[in-house]
Design an enzyme around this catalytic site. Structure first.
Site, PDB file in Angstrom:
ATOM      1  CD  GLU A 129     -31.019 -45.729  20.845  1.00 11.16           C
ATOM      2  OE1 GLU A 129     -30.860 -45.097  19.577  1.00 11.16           O
ATOM      3  OE2 GLU A 129     -29.998 -46.178  21.411  1.00 11.16           O
ATOM      4  CE  LYS A 183     -24.439 -48.499  18.153  1.00  8.71           C
ATOM      5  NZ  LYS A 183     -24.688 -47.077  18.900  1.00  8.71           N
TER       6      LYS A 183
END
Length: 294
Positions: free
Chosen positions: A21, A152
């Site tokens: 990414e 996360k």
């Protein structure tokens, strides 16, 4: 969409390719660490015998694989959009620059024919109501292998794992029975399946495709050296309370929480972030090699 010649040649020859990414370059890390990290991740993929394909948007054109000059331009340019699925068409139509999120990178990688994608942490369910990452929906409908160090740390882990189950995303722990929590190598939440080798990861993806399952195969790879889960959770709870008191929410919430986590950990979280990115890139490359050998 423009696919770099090296990447297209590898795909044509059924060689190992790993998508990377670009929001980690454009929004996740400060300069010059962002460019250094991007180069290091590509090098790590090469060292493990695969071809890296960093995905980004330059002047409205999707690039699958970036030349060195393009990578540097994306890392140093101001005003780059964070391109998720909901604004991807707008970024392209307006001929803007964009860093691709987990959701967008997975989608574009699959369209290009890339089967393995390495990232740091996936988005998920926030403690605040109705705040959920589009990563979850994208993973539910994109048949790629995604290597991640877990959701996360700032997220509601239990709710995120529950949502992955509801969406039918294949979830596997790499040499772990518990959900990694990004900066923390484990958490109290047990995973439905554990694998012990890259070959098993490749076999899980093949089984998923043979069964007609369209969701991603999530391979959660715990960081080798992290921070204990209880310690991270205490910092996250403190940061969330501070954000609520300050009226911080929406798109400003995640950057604020990550910044406070860095401050509360005295920079330890930043070092762990860089470590897990490289570890995931290497594991993804090894899995891609096993898929290419079939």
């Amino acid at each position: 969409m423009q696919v770099l010649d090296e990447v297209q040649e590898a795909l044509n020859n059924r060689e190992a390719v790993v998508a990377l990414e670009s929001t980690v370059i454009t929004h996740g890390l400060p300069a010059p660490v962002n460019l250094e990290t991007a180069r290091r991740l590509e090098q790590a993929v090469r060292e493990e015998g695969a071809v890296p394909a960093t995905i980004g948007i330059l002047e409205g054109v999707v690039h699958v694989g970036l030349r060195p000059g393009a990578l540097e331009a994306l890392a140093t340019r101001n005003g780059v959009e964070k391109a998720s699925l909901w604004n991807l068409a707008a970024v392209v139509a307006r001929k803007q620059w964009g860093g691709t999120t987990v959701a967008t990178t997975a989608h574009l990688a699959a369209r290009a024919g890339i089967r393995v994608f390495a990232t740091g942490g996936i988005g998920g369910v926030h403690p605040l109501p109705y705040d959920e990452s589009s990563d979850l929906w994208a993973l539910a409908r994109t048949p790629v292998v995604v290597v991640s160090a877990g959701p996360k740390s700032i997220l509601d882990l239990a709710a995120t794992l529950e949502r992955l189950e509801s969406y039918g995303v294949g979830v596997i722990g790499f040499k772990t029975k518990f959900l990694p929590a990004f900066h923390a190598p484990d958490s109290p939440y047990e995973l439905p399946a554990t694998i012990w080798s890259e070959a098993e990861a490749a076999e899980h993806w093949r089984a998923s495709r043979a069964l007609g399952l369209d969701a991603a195969t999530m391979v959660f790879n715990p960081v080798s050296e992290g921070i204990p889960y209880r310690e991270v959770k205490a910092w996250v709870d403190q940061a969330n309370a501070e954000a609520k008191a300050a009226g911080i929410g929406g798109k400003d919430l995640t950057p604020y929480l990550l910044r406070r986590l860095s401050e509360l950990s005295e920079g330890r979280s930043d070092a762990i972030n860089l470590r897990l990115l490289e570890e995931n890139a290497r594991l993804a490359a090894r899995i891609a090699r096993h898929l290419a050998e079939a």
